[in-house]
Design a protein around this motif. Structure first.
Motif, PDB file in Angstrom:
ATOM      1  N   VAL A   1      30.073  26.124   9.107  1.00 15.80           N
ATOM      2  CA  VAL A   1      29.883  27.049  10.232  1.00 15.80           C
ATOM      3  C   VAL A   1      30.916  26.727  11.307  1.00 15.80           C
ATOM      4  O   VAL A   1      31.447  25.615  11.363  1.00 15.80           O
ATOM      5  CB  VAL A   1      28.460  26.947  10.840  1.00 15.80           C
ATOM      6  CG1 VAL A   1      27.391  27.330   9.829  1.00 15.80           C
ATOM      7  CG2 VAL A   1      28.207  25.544  11.395  1.00 15.80           C
ATOM      8  N   ASP A   2      31.169  27.702  12.139  1.00 13.56           N
ATOM      9  CA  ASP A   2      32.001  27.498  13.324  1.00 13.56           C
ATOM     10  C   ASP A   2      31.255  28.118  14.498  1.00 13.56           C
ATOM     11  O   ASP A   2      31.240  29.335  14.673  1.00 13.56           O
ATOM     12  CB  ASP A   2      33.368  28.152  13.150  1.00 13.56           C
ATOM     13  CG  ASP A   2      34.284  27.897  14.352  1.00 13.56           C
ATOM     14  OD1 ASP A   2      33.822  27.293  15.350  1.00 13.56           O
ATOM     15  OD2 ASP A   2      35.460  28.311  14.291  1.00 13.56           O
ATOM     16  N   PHE A   3      30.606  27.246  15.273  1.00 17.90           N
ATOM     17  CA  PHE A   3      29.825  27.685  16.426  1.00 17.90           C
ATOM     18  C   PHE A   3      30.546  27.372  17.737  1.00 17.90           C
ATOM     19  O   PHE A   3      29.927  27.305  18.793  1.00 17.90           O
ATOM     20  CB  PHE A   3      28.452  27.009  16.426  1.00 17.90           C
ATOM     21  CG  PHE A   3      27.554  27.409  15.283  1.00 17.90           C
ATOM     22  CD1 PHE A   3      27.745  28.601  14.605  1.00 17.90           C
ATOM     23  CD2 PHE A   3      26.493  26.586  14.897  1.00 17.90           C
ATOM     24  CE1 PHE A   3      26.913  28.980  13.545  1.00 17.90           C
ATOM     25  CE2 PHE A   3      25.654  26.953  13.861  1.00 17.90           C
ATOM     26  CZ  PHE A   3      25.855  28.151  13.178  1.00 17.90           C
ATOM     27  N   THR A   4      31.864  27.159  17.670  1.00 17.24           N
ATOM     28  CA  THR A   4      32.597  26.767  18.875  1.00 17.24           C
ATOM     29  C   THR A   4      32.877  27.947  19.797  1.00 17.24           C
ATOM     30  O   THR A   4      33.298  27.759  20.933  1.00 17.24           O
ATOM     31  CB  THR A   4      33.927  26.091  18.496  1.00 17.24           C
ATOM     32  OG1 THR A   4      34.693  26.985  17.676  1.00 17.24           O
ATOM     33  CG2 THR A   4      33.659  24.793  17.735  1.00 17.24           C
ATOM     34  N   GLY A   5      32.682  29.142  19.305  1.00 15.87           N
ATOM     35  CA  GLY A   5      32.887  30.319  20.145  1.00 15.87           C
ATOM     36  C   GLY A   5      32.181  31.507  19.553  1.00 15.87           C
ATOM     37  O   GLY A   5      31.498  31.397  18.527  1.00 15.87           O
ATOM     38  N   HIS A   6      32.310  32.663  20.206  1.00 17.38           N
ATOM     39  CA  HIS A   6      31.701  33.895  19.696  1.00 17.38           C
ATOM     40  C   HIS A   6      32.792  34.849  19.248  1.00 17.38           C
ATOM     41  O   HIS A   6      33.821  34.964  19.916  1.00 17.38           O
ATOM     42  CB  HIS A   6      30.833  34.536  20.781  1.00 17.38           C
ATOM     43  CG  HIS A   6      29.519  33.833  20.965  1.00 17.38           C
ATOM     44  ND1 HIS A   6      28.365  34.215  20.321  1.00 17.38           N
ATOM     45  CD2 HIS A   6      29.182  32.750  21.703  1.00 17.38           C
ATOM     46  CE1 HIS A   6      27.367  33.410  20.678  1.00 17.38           C
ATOM     47  NE2 HIS A   6      27.854  32.511  21.513  1.00 17.38           N
ATOM     48  N   PRO A   7      32.627  35.524  18.108  1.00 18.87           N
ATOM     49  CA  PRO A   7      31.410  35.535  17.298  1.00 18.87           C
ATOM     50  C   PRO A   7      31.191  34.209  16.551  1.00 18.87           C
ATOM     51  O   PRO A   7      32.142  33.468  16.308  1.00 18.87           O
ATOM     52  CB  PRO A   7      31.656  36.678  16.312  1.00 18.87           C
ATOM     53  CG  PRO A   7      33.154  36.728  16.187  1.00 18.87           C
ATOM     54  CD  PRO A   7      33.669  36.418  17.558  1.00 18.87           C
ATOM     55  N   LEU A   8      29.930  33.965  16.214  1.00 21.47           N
ATOM     56  CA  LEU A   8      29.573  32.797  15.420  1.00 21.47           C
ATOM     57  C   LEU A   8      30.004  33.043  13.979  1.00 21.47           C
ATOM     58  O   LEU A   8      29.923  34.170  13.482  1.00 21.47           O
ATOM     59  CB  LEU A   8      28.060  32.577  15.491  1.00 21.47           C
ATOM     60  CG  LEU A   8      27.487  32.410  16.908  1.00 21.47           C
ATOM     61  CD1 LEU A   8      25.982  32.581  16.887  1.00 21.47           C
ATOM     62  CD2 LEU A   8      27.880  31.069  17.504  1.00 21.47           C
ATOM     63  N   LYS A   9      30.471  31.998  13.308  1.00 20.53           N
ATOM     64  CA  LYS A   9      30.998  32.163  11.955  1.00 20.53           C
ATOM     65  C   LYS A   9      30.238  31.293  10.959  1.00 20.53           C
ATOM     66  O   LYS A   9      29.937  30.130  11.237  1.00 20.53           O
ATOM     67  CB  LYS A   9      32.486  31.816  11.930  1.00 20.53           C
ATOM     68  CG  LYS A   9      33.339  32.745  12.800  1.00 20.53           C
ATOM     69  CD  LYS A   9      34.802  32.342  12.786  1.00 20.53           C
ATOM     70  CE  LYS A   9      35.621  33.267  13.682  1.00 20.53           C
ATOM     71  NZ  LYS A   9      37.049  32.880  13.712  1.00 20.53           N
ATOM     72  N   VAL A  10      29.951  31.873   9.812  1.00 24.55           N
ATOM     73  CA  VAL A  10      29.268  31.176   8.718  1.00 24.55           C
ATOM     74  C   VAL A  10      30.096  31.349   7.459  1.00 24.55           C
ATOM     75  O   VAL A  10      30.447  32.486   7.087  1.00 24.55           O
ATOM     76  CB  VAL A  10      27.850  31.740   8.488  1.00 24.55           C
ATOM     77  CG1 VAL A  10      27.208  31.088   7.262  1.00 24.55           C
ATOM     78  CG2 VAL A  10      26.979  31.528   9.721  1.00 24.55           C
ATOM     79  N   THR A  11      30.426  30.242   6.807  1.00 20.74           N
ATOM     80  CA  THR A  11      31.221  30.283   5.579  1.00 20.74           C
ATOM     81  C   THR A  11      30.311  30.094   4.372  1.00 20.74           C
ATOM     82  O   THR A  11      29.499  29.163   4.319  1.00 20.74           O
ATOM     83  CB  THR A  11      32.298  29.196   5.583  1.00 20.74           C
ATOM     84  OG1 THR A  11      33.163  29.401   6.705  1.00 20.74           O
ATOM     85  CG2 THR A  11      33.116  29.236   4.301  1.00 20.74           C
ATOM     86  N   VAL A  12      30.450  30.987   3.410  1.00 23.17           N
ATOM     87  CA  VAL A  12      29.704  30.922   2.148  1.00 23.17           C
ATOM     88  C   VAL A  12      30.728  31.044   1.027  1.00 23.17           C
ATOM     89  O   VAL A  12      31.287  32.126   0.810  1.00 23.17           O
ATOM     90  CB  VAL A  12      28.654  32.049   2.043  1.00 23.17           C
ATOM     91  CG1 VAL A  12      27.877  31.936   0.741  1.00 23.17           C
ATOM     92  CG2 VAL A  12      27.713  32.018   3.234  1.00 23.17           C
ATOM     93  N   GLY A  13      31.019  29.929   0.370  1.00 24.80           N
ATOM     94  CA  GLY A  13      32.076  29.943  -0.636  1.00 24.80           C
ATOM     95  C   GLY A  13      33.412  30.258   0.015  1.00 24.80           C
ATOM     96  O   GLY A  13      33.829  29.596   0.967  1.00 24.80           O
ATOM     97  N   ASP A  14      34.095  31.291  -0.465  1.00 27.47           N
ATOM     98  CA  ASP A  14      35.380  31.672   0.122  1.00 27.47           C
ATOM     99  C   ASP A  14      35.242  32.855   1.078  1.00 27.47           C
ATOM    100  O   ASP A  14      36.223  33.453   1.494  1.00 27.47           O
ATOM    101  CB  ASP A  14      36.399  32.005  -0.976  1.00 27.47           C
ATOM    102  CG  ASP A  14      35.912  33.124  -1.902  1.00 27.47           C
ATOM    103  OD1 ASP A  14      34.798  33.643  -1.683  1.00 27.47           O
ATOM    104  OD2 ASP A  14      36.655  33.457  -2.849  1.00 27.47           O
ATOM    105  N   GLN A  15      33.977  33.179   1.426  1.00 25.06           N
ATOM    106  CA  GLN A  15      33.705  34.301   2.316  1.00 25.06           C
ATOM    107  C   GLN A  15      33.243  33.790   3.682  1.00 25.06           C
ATOM    108  O   GLN A  15      32.420  32.878   3.761  1.00 25.06           O
ATOM    109  CB  GLN A  15      32.618  35.196   1.717  1.00 25.06           C
ATOM    110  CG  GLN A  15      32.233  36.401   2.550  1.00 25.06           C
ATOM    111  CD  GLN A  15      33.270  37.511   2.471  1.00 25.06           C
ATOM    112  OE1 GLN A  15      33.866  37.730   1.425  1.00 25.06           O
ATOM    113  NE2 GLN A  15      33.475  38.204   3.578  1.00 25.06           N
TER     114      GLN A  15
END
Length: 314
Positions: free
Chosen positions: A83-97
């Motif tokens: 995950v990347d919660f350092t800014g918005h939008p929040l990002k969630v990585t699932v595999g290569d997506q």
């Protein structure tokens, strides 16, 4: 851009998905490769309200998932790897997506620590359990073994005395790690017997537990302890490895929450066993999932209303 991403598909995650979907947030649920949480390992659930005859754990989780899908929740049956919660939008990585969201609900749960025996895995749900509160009732009038020496093991052993005729506590050392008050209560209980300096080498039985083979760690000698159930009480590990450095975690790795569901990052909420190391029940996890979804909904309402309010005032 997703409005809400739910991480996890146990009782907390699916309840959050149901509430978020009914609020027209169209949540994306990252369910995990082993979807359904710990209830997928439980054969009979008798303490979840609404099922007077009980219900199979996998059946309950399937029904909750279908309910969430009915209201518009979408599922990705894979694990979140980062995950990347350092800014918005929040990002969630699932595999290569990588998915982006305005809000995230973390409900990845906790995993019981097991002994790592093939026989233990084969007989899970057939006499092998990690939750006395969940399964103790099924051992009325029977003898059970508890493995562990900490607070959890003593609590499990004391709880099981309500049902079992005898509770044998097996510990690999000759001294307990549990708090003194729990030690004293367990040692004084007439139904509890201790086996020191021993480990479970094999769980015996074909269709159900019939006993355990114990090995003395000092002498190497083995012997069979007949029993009808084995409760492994050596702790739980929260599924938070991919969250380190992104959210505040306590010394045991559980997510730190404020005001019931809020984490250290704005827009990230939390529910269930990933933050709760006290109750660890399906019903408390479901309740937390409801709260997290409602808090996320209010957060999004406020977030969307802010620009409108400022433009109207100007």
């Amino acid at each position: 851009m997703e409005q809400v991403i739910v991480l996890g598909s146990g009782p907390a995650g699916l309840t959050a998905a149901i509430y978020a979907a009914r609020a027209s947030l169209s949540p994306l649920v990252v369910a995990g490769r082993e979807a359904g949480g710990q209830l997928m390992l439980t054969t009979e659930v008798e303490n979840f309200p609404g099922f007077p005859e009980g219900i199979q754990g996998p059946e309950l989780m399937d029904a909750m998932r279908r309910q969430a899908e009915r209201f518009g929740a979408r599922f990705v049956d894979d694990d979140a790897t980062g995950v990347d919660f350092t800014g918005h939008p929040l990002k969630v990585t699932v595999g290569d997506q990588t998915y982006e969201a305005e809000a995230v609900i973390v409900a990845t749960g906790a995993s019981a620590r097991w002994l790592g025996l093939p026989s233990e895995q084969r007989l899970r749900g057939r006499g092998v359990s990690s939750c006395a509160t969940c399964d103790g009732y099924f051992f009325q009038g029977k003898k059970v073994v508890v493995v562990g020496g900490g607070d959890t093991a003593m609590e499990e052993a004391l709880f099981l005395t309500r049902f079992a005729t005898e509770v044998v506590v097996v510990h690999r050392r000759d001294a307990l790690r549990a708090s003194k008050v729990l030690q004293d209560r367990a040692r004084a209980h007439p139904k509890i017997r201790f086996v020191w300096n021993a480990v479970v080498e094999e769980v015996l039985g074909d269709k159900s537990v019939e006993g355990v083979r114990l090995r003395d760690v000092k002498t190497g000698e083995t012997r069979v302890e007949p029993c009808h159930g084995l409760f492994v009480a050596i702790g739980h590990d929260p599924n938070t490895g991919f969250l380190r450095g992104q959210l505040d975690l306590d010394e045991r790795g559980y997510v730190v929450v404020h005001d019931e569901t809020r984490t250290s990052v704005e827009g990230v909420f939390c529910a269930g066993d990933v933050a709760d190391h006290r109750y660890r029940q399906a019903i408390t996890a479901a309740a937390a999932g409801c709260k997290a979804a409602m808090d996320a909904e209010k957060y999004l309402e406020a977030r969307h209303a802010a620009p409108l309010a400022s433009s109207a005032s100007s």
